[in-house]
Design an enzyme around this catalytic site. Structure first.
Site, PDB file in Angstrom:
ATOM      1  N   ASP A   1       0.829  -1.215   0.000  1.00  0.00           N
ATOM      2  CA  ASP A   1       0.000   0.000   0.000  1.00  0.00           C
ATOM      3  C   ASP A   1       0.863   1.263   0.000  1.00  0.00           C
ATOM      4  O   ASP A   1       0.732   2.121   0.888  1.00  0.00           O
ATOM      5  CB  ASP A   1      -0.933   0.027   1.207  1.00  0.00           C
ATOM      6  CG  ASP A   1      -1.772  -1.232   1.329  1.00  0.00           C
ATOM      7  OD1 ASP A   1      -2.344  -1.656   0.313  1.00  0.00           O
ATOM      8  OD2 ASP A   1      -1.854  -1.785   2.448  1.00  0.00           O
TER       9      ASP A   1
ATOM     10  N   GLU B   1     -11.518  -1.147  -3.161  1.00  0.00           N
ATOM     11  CA  GLU B   1     -10.886  -0.368  -2.094  1.00  0.00           C
ATOM     12  C   GLU B   1      -9.774   0.504  -2.661  1.00  0.00           C
ATOM     13  O   GLU B   1      -9.617   0.640  -3.872  1.00  0.00           O
ATOM     14  CB  GLU B   1     -10.349  -1.295  -1.002  1.00  0.00           C
ATOM     15  CG  GLU B   1      -9.355  -2.335  -1.475  1.00  0.00           C
ATOM     16  CD  GLU B   1      -9.035  -3.380  -0.412  1.00  0.00           C
ATOM     17  OE1 GLU B   1      -9.653  -3.367   0.656  1.00  0.00           O
ATOM     18  OE2 GLU B   1      -8.147  -4.220  -0.663  1.00  0.00           O
TER      19      GLU B   1
END
Length: 303
Positions: free
Chosen positions: A25, A194
């Site tokens: 991420d 997401e």
């Protein structure tokens, strides 16, 4: 639609990252001559790596190696999970949004830290930004800050449930003010959604998201999709004209024979895309991938 970025080059322009480039991420920024990438930490604080050329990376100082006391108030028993940080520069400070949560739960919180100089290693805890509980139909993780064409800061976030949300931020507190907008969702049987990030170029806002499942090494099905809008609040449409609130999204990156499950993306300066991907040549380790980002004749992004 206008041209998104610079003209297309002769190659895909992958940055040859090496060294300590293990990350998940990622969100990247440059301070002076140093590149910094921030990533998910599980029980170890927010991971930070740095580089002088954007290619050779080494470990930098971890942020919040000791959990903050207020995290356990909102996310009991999982306060050591700091996920998907986002770094931005706005009005003389670096703002670091991050999430505290656990897999499969929307009992989550987004926190904020800031500093006037990343290289100082001194971060101010700016506390809670927003939170969700089991009573909410969305999830307060995967934050991303973006500044609109008028200079106003916004925060997008979200994972699973009813999808991606957007809220305007107060320019002084850098925390939400006003309405919560829904800007992308997928039917429950259509897969996961997401990790939003928004960038603005030539009259259009571009929303990038991650579809499907991460965190399973080479078996991950993560992929990056996008759409565009003339308004930051949407509606966002993919290349086929389908709204992203109705499951739309044009696939940008679904990986290749080596790089599996790319996602958790960030866009820097409108022309660099950063994401993690699982290296099939290294036991599925999650590594930093960077590309120059371009636009076709109609403005749709590609690398």
């Amino acid at each position: 639609m206008l041209i998104f970025l610079a003209a297309e080059p002769a190659s895909a322009a992958f940055w040859d990252t090496k060294g300590d480039n293990t990350i998940h991420d990622p969100s990247m920024i440059k301070e002076g001559n140093t590149w910094y990438t921030f990533g998910t930490g599980v029980g170890k604080g927010i991971r930070v790596i740095k580089s002088q050329d954007g290619k050779s990376w080494s470990t930098s100082q971890t942020i919040f190696s000791t959990p903050l006391s207020w995290w356990k108030k909102y996310v009991p028993k999982h306060e050591q999970n700091q996920w998907a940080p986002d770094i931005s520069y706005y009005k003389g400070r670096y703002w670091l949004y991050y999430a505290v949560s656990s897999f499969g739960s929307n009992t989550s919180a987004i926190g904020l830290a800031s500093t006037d100089r990343i290289s100082s290693g001194n971060w101010r805890d700016d506390g809670l930004v927003t939170r969700t509980t089991a009573s909410n139909n969305y999830n307060a993780i995967d934050p991303d800050m973006v500044v609109d064409k008028e200079g106003n800061p916004w925060l997008s976030f979200g994972s699973f449930w009813s999808g991606i949300k957007l809220t305007r931020l107060d320019q002084n507190t850098m925390k939400p003010t006003g309405k919560l907008y829904s800007i992308a969702s997928r039917p429950r049987n259509g897969g996961a959604l997401e990790a939003p990030t928004i960038t603005y170029k030539n009259g259009y806002y571009y929303l990038f998201v991650s579809f499907d499942k991460c965190c399973k090494g080479v078996n991950s099905t993560y992929k990056i999709a996008y759409g565009s809008s003339t308004k930051i609040t949407g509606p966002y449409y993919d290349k086929s004209g389908k709204q992203m609130t109705e499951g739309g999204g044009t696939i940008l990156d679904s990986g290749n024979i080596r790089w599996k499950g790319p996602g958790g993306e960030d866009i820097l300066n409108g022309n660099i895309i950063i994401r993690h991907s699982y290296d099939a040549l290294d036991n599925g380790v999650s590594k930093l991938l960077i590309n120059d980002l371009y636009g076709d004749s109609k403005g749709w992004p590609h690398y």
